[in-house]
Design a protein around this motif. Structure first.
Motif, PDB file in Angstrom:
ATOM      1  N   SER A   1      41.190  24.898  23.983  1.00  0.00           N
ATOM      2  CA  SER A   1      40.188  26.069  24.515  1.00  0.00           C
ATOM      3  C   SER A   1      40.438  25.981  26.127  1.00  0.00           C
ATOM      4  N   MET A   2      40.644  24.668  26.652  1.00  0.00           N
ATOM      5  CA  MET A   2      40.938  24.758  28.187  1.00  0.00           C
ATOM      6  C   MET A   2      41.965  25.517  28.463  1.00  0.00           C
ATOM      7  N   VAL A   3      43.087  25.150  27.814  1.00  0.00           N
ATOM      8  CA  VAL A   3      44.516  26.195  28.247  1.00  0.00           C
ATOM      9  C   VAL A   3      44.180  27.703  28.104  1.00  0.00           C
ATOM     10  N   ALA A   4      43.370  27.895  27.212  1.00  0.00           N
ATOM     11  CA  ALA A   4      43.065  29.394  27.042  1.00  0.00           C
ATOM     12  C   ALA A   4      41.922  29.811  28.213  1.00  0.00           C
ATOM     13  N   LEU A   5      41.084  28.784  28.641  1.00  0.00           N
ATOM     14  CA  LEU A   5      40.172  29.504  29.586  1.00  0.00           C
ATOM     15  C   LEU A   5      41.307  29.568  30.961  1.00  0.00           C
ATOM     16  N   VAL A   6      42.124  28.521  31.206  1.00  0.00           N
ATOM     17  CA  VAL A   6      42.749  28.343  32.486  1.00  0.00           C
ATOM     18  C   VAL A   6      43.614  29.928  32.429  1.00  0.00           C
ATOM     19  N   THR A   7      44.218  30.103  31.433  1.00  0.00           N
ATOM     20  CA  THR A   7      45.157  31.254  31.327  1.00  0.00           C
ATOM     21  C   THR A   7      44.402  32.694  31.635  1.00  0.00           C
ATOM     22  N   ALA A   8      43.203  32.595  30.900  1.00  0.00           N
ATOM     23  CA  ALA A   8      42.402  33.620  31.182  1.00  0.00           C
ATOM     24  C   ALA A   8      42.061  33.756  32.475  1.00  0.00           C
ATOM     25  N   THR A   9      41.427  32.977  33.128  1.00  0.00           N
ATOM     26  CA  THR A   9      41.167  32.677  34.669  1.00  0.00           C
ATOM     27  C   THR A   9      42.234  33.224  35.446  1.00  0.00           C
ATOM     28  N   LEU A  10      43.418  32.665  35.230  1.00  0.00           N
ATOM     29  CA  LEU A  10      44.700  32.842  36.026  1.00  0.00           C
ATOM     30  C   LEU A  10      45.105  34.477  35.933  1.00  0.00           C
ATOM     31  N   VAL A  11      45.016  34.993  34.704  1.00  0.00           N
ATOM     32  CA  VAL A  11      45.235  36.514  34.445  1.00  0.00           C
ATOM     33  C   VAL A  11      44.177  37.137  35.150  1.00  0.00           C
TER      34      VAL A  11
ATOM     35  N   LEU B   1      42.413  40.600  39.850  1.00  0.00           N
ATOM     36  CA  LEU B   1      41.368  40.728  40.872  1.00  0.00           C
ATOM     37  C   LEU B   1      42.208  40.823  41.978  1.00  0.00           C
ATOM     38  N   LEU B   2      42.968  39.768  42.280  1.00  0.00           N
ATOM     39  CA  LEU B   2      43.836  39.806  43.472  1.00  0.00           C
ATOM     40  C   LEU B   2      44.555  41.081  43.674  1.00  0.00           C
ATOM     41  N   ASN B   3      45.094  41.438  42.780  1.00  0.00           N
ATOM     42  CA  ASN B   3      46.115  42.902  42.876  1.00  0.00           C
ATOM     43  C   ASN B   3      44.970  44.020  43.293  1.00  0.00           C
ATOM     44  N   ILE B   4      44.038  44.034  42.557  1.00  0.00           N
ATOM     45  CA  ILE B   4      43.044  45.029  43.073  1.00  0.00           C
ATOM     46  C   ILE B   4      42.578  45.046  44.383  1.00  0.00           C
ATOM     47  N   ILE B   5      42.172  43.379  44.893  1.00  0.00           N
ATOM     48  CA  ILE B   5      41.686  43.560  46.186  1.00  0.00           C
ATOM     49  C   ILE B   5      43.000  43.983  46.949  1.00  0.00           C
ATOM     50  N   LYS B   6      44.064  43.664  46.891  1.00  0.00           N
ATOM     51  CA  LYS B   6      45.145  44.081  47.727  1.00  0.00           C
ATOM     52  C   LYS B   6      45.423  45.474  47.645  1.00  0.00           C
ATOM     53  N   LEU B   7      45.186  46.396  46.440  1.00  0.00           N
ATOM     54  CA  LEU B   7      45.131  47.724  46.408  1.00  0.00           C
ATOM     55  C   LEU B   7      44.059  48.470  47.258  1.00  0.00           C
ATOM     56  N   ILE B   8      42.893  47.931  47.279  1.00  0.00           N
ATOM     57  CA  ILE B   8      41.686  48.355  47.977  1.00  0.00           C
ATOM     58  C   ILE B   8      41.950  48.305  49.335  1.00  0.00           C
ATOM     59  N   VAL B   9      42.469  47.039  49.899  1.00  0.00           N
ATOM     60  CA  VAL B   9      42.751  46.767  51.438  1.00  0.00           C
ATOM     61  C   VAL B   9      44.052  47.741  51.728  1.00  0.00           C
ATOM     62  N   ASN B  10      44.814  47.845  51.050  1.00  0.00           N
ATOM     63  CA  ASN B  10      46.144  48.693  51.225  1.00  0.00           C
ATOM     64  C   ASN B  10      45.855  50.128  51.474  1.00  0.00           C
ATOM     65  N   ARG B  11      44.855  50.461  50.361  1.00  0.00           N
ATOM     66  CA  ARG B  11      44.374  51.989  50.511  1.00  0.00           C
ATOM     67  C   ARG B  11      43.359  52.167  51.552  1.00  0.00           C
TER      68      ARG B  11
ATOM     69  N   VAL C   1      46.193  37.997  52.243  1.00  0.00           N
ATOM     70  CA  VAL C   1      45.275  38.315  51.163  1.00  0.00           C
ATOM     71  C   VAL C   1      45.849  37.358  49.795  1.00  0.00           C
ATOM     72  N   SER C   2      47.251  37.241  49.633  1.00  0.00           N
ATOM     73  CA  SER C   2      47.579  36.770  48.711  1.00  0.00           C
ATOM     74  C   SER C   2      47.710  35.124  48.767  1.00  0.00           C
ATOM     75  N   TYR C   3      47.885  34.528  49.735  1.00  0.00           N
ATOM     76  CA  TYR C   3      47.923  33.087  49.703  1.00  0.00           C
ATOM     77  C   TYR C   3      46.442  32.665  49.985  1.00  0.00           C
ATOM     78  N   THR C   4      45.542  33.435  50.489  1.00  0.00           N
ATOM     79  CA  THR C   4      44.017  33.128  50.558  1.00  0.00           C
ATOM     80  C   THR C   4      43.630  33.070  49.053  1.00  0.00           C
TER      81      THR C   4
ATOM     82  N   LEU D   1      42.024  30.606  43.769  1.00  0.00           N
ATOM     83  CA  LEU D   1      42.031  30.586  42.400  1.00  0.00           C
ATOM     84  C   LEU D   1      42.494  29.023  41.930  1.00  0.00           C
ATOM     85  N   PHE D   2      43.387  28.456  42.608  1.00  0.00           N
ATOM     86  CA  PHE D   2      43.740  27.180  42.576  1.00  0.00           C
ATOM     87  C   PHE D   2      42.633  26.340  42.357  1.00  0.00           C
TER      88      PHE D   2
END
Lengths: 247, 271
Positions: B19-29, B34-44, B62-65, B70-71
């Motif tokens: 369950s923890m592996v699933a949770l971590v994977t879900a959080t990562l995905v 979300l990070l990509n969405i934020i980058k897209l919004i910032v770019n647009r 943005v990616s590093y932050t 996320l980490f």
């Protein structure tokens, strides 16, 4: 073999291969085999080959077009316009031959070959000016004064001096990519361009008229402008005002 | 530090389950999404009208932050106490701070470079003795791609303290050639030959006008500077054709380009 002087611009029938002489040492060949369209240019003993895969029922047309860059025109003789006076003249511009496809009424240029020579130039300052062609012209007031031929386009221009001082004509930019091409029985003409000169320090207004270039003759419009001017009037005016005489 | 290490190892060994592996994977995905969405919004929005290098730099920030946040979230999910981590971070911070002085200098220099706008991605620049196309702008450095397809990394700190020549900033350039002609040469004739060359070469611009200067009387001839204007992308074609044209026309018109001669004499020659 066809000759451009006698050739009728427009759709071409490719049931037989088309061979057309552009200049003394240049022959254009257009042939279609199924959905393969070949446009070959025989030039100085060599062949420049182009192959396009097109829909089988596509229509092909040959049309004249103005150069893709604006033209900086310079008067062949010293020219000055007094305050309140107007110069009406024609500029003779070498044309390009275009081979286009027509799909759903939309024309797409596949190949272009200049029918005359124009040297490259630059208009404006070296930081933010623009590339253009350069042309020295006698600026004849009557089109008949030119040795009129069908490989040239004749653009009527009208310059009015609305300043309080004599305007010494140095050079001006003629935005040929924005001009429509009209066909008359003996020649091709571009849309009329009107320029209002107020001073060298200020930007001057230039407008392209959407009417027949030569009023008493009825032409056929054969080619739309390469670059359609912006419909927004303010932007359009600014665009032309900004670039007419600041080179 | 050992407390943190023990905490991580204990938690990893004891608490890993599916369950923890699933949770971590879900959080990562979800986090990456979300990070990509934020980058897209910032770019647009914010970066819509920015140049390429500003976009690249802000995207990296943005990616590093984002990945750092996320980490930390994932560490929390697998049960690593954040307070322990933060306690250790103080000690680590000092160590990292000392170690990353140069990097920090590079990051700050990078921001100065971006605001200066002295070059953009795709520009051809010369930095010191290195010339190439700006390939990418990183947080700590820029990458130059040389014309023989090598990649050179130049730290931002070096860039800020070195002269940079942007060769392709403006749409047109002038190529100046130094030409040496013999003292007996008719300079008027040379001027008219060079003018003809400038007019006849189709890749040269006829405006701005070519540049002609009788520069100096040298030891073995008269030095002339001949400059022609051209579109920046035609540099090689212009240089090759111009030098070829000059050589041909000078030969045709018997204009001598002086060069050093070495006369070798045998000992048997009685001079």
């Amino acid at each position: 073999m066809d000759n451009l002087e006698t050739f009728n611009w427009g759709k071409i029938n490719l049931s037989e291969n088309l061979k057309i002489e552009l200049k003394s040492d240049q022959i254009l060949e257009v042939l279609k085999e199924g959905n393969n369209l070949y446009i070959n240019l025989h030039k100085n003993g060599s062949i420049i080959k182009n192959r396009f895969i097109v829909p089988e029922d596509v229509d092909i047309e040959l049309s004249p077009s103005f150069p893709e860059l604006p033209i900086v025109i310079r008067s062949a003789s010293k020219l000055a316009i007094f305050p309140g006076e107007r110069l009406n003249a024609f500029v003779e511009v070498p044309m390009l031959l275009s081979v286009n496809t027509i799909i759903d009424g939309k024309s797409e240029s596949l190949f272009e070959e200049p029918l005359g020579t124009l040297s490259k130039s630059f208009f404006g300052n070296t930081e933010n000016g623009e590339l253009a062609y350069s042309l020295e012209t006698p600026l004849y007031s009557n089109i008949e004064d030119y040795k009129v031929n069908k490989l040239m386009g004749y653009c009527p221009i009208s310059i009015i001096n609305k300043s309080n001082s004599i305007m010494n004509f140095d050079r001006m930019i003629l935005r040929v990519p924005n001009l429509t091409i009209y066909r008359y029985p003996d020649y091709l003409a571009g849309s009329p361009v009107h320029v209002t000169f107020t001073s060298f320090e200020q930007n001057n207004q230039s407008t392209i008229k959407k009417r027949n270039p030569i009023q008493n003759l009825k032409p056929v419009m054969i080619y739309q402008p390469r670059q359609v001017a912006d419909n927004n009037l303010l932007r359009k005016s600014f665009y032309f005002i900004k670039t007419i005489y600041n080179g | 530090m050992s407390k943190l290490y023990n905490s991580i190892v204990t938690n990893l060994v004891e608490k890993i389950d599916l369950s923890m592996v699933a949770l971590v994977t879900a959080t990562l995905v979800i986090g990456i999404f979300l990070l990509n969405i934020i980058k897209l919004i910032v770019n647009r929005t914010v970066l819509n009208k920015s140049n390429k290098q500003t976009k690249m730099l802000i995207n990296k920030l943005v990616s590093y932050t984002g990945f750092s946040i996320l980490f930390i979230i994932i560490l929390g999910e697998i049960g690593i106490e954040l307070s322990t981590l933060l306690g250790a971070a103080g000690v680590m911070g000092i160590a990292i701070g000392i170690a990353s002085q140069k990097s920090l200098g590079n990051i700050i220099s990078g921001f100065f470079m971006v605001t200066e706008k002295s070059f953009e991605i795709g520009d051809v620049i010369t930095v010191g003795d290195k010339t190439g196309t700006v390939y990418s702008v990183e947080l700590l450095s820029i990458m130059l791609k040389t014309f023989d397809n090598r990649l050179i990394r130049i730290p931002n700190e070096s860039l800020i303290s070195t002269d940079i020549t942007n060769i392709t900033r403006f749409p047109i350039r002038r190529l100046d050639l130094d030409i040496l002609v013999a003292y007996k040469t008719d300079l008027q004739k040379v001027a008219s030959i060079l003018e003809r060359i400038a007019i006849d070469n189709p890749i040269l611009l006829d405006e701005p006008k070519y540049y002609f200067q009788i520069k100096n009387f040298e030891d073995s001839g008269i030095l002339i500077v001949f400059g022609v204007w051209f579109e920046k992308e035609n540099f090689l074609a212009v240089k090759n054709s111009l030098m070829n044209d000059i050589l041909i026309k000078f030969r045709e018109n018997s204009i001598e380009i002086p060069y050093n001669h070495i006369v070798i004499k045998k000992e048997s020659d009685n001079i």
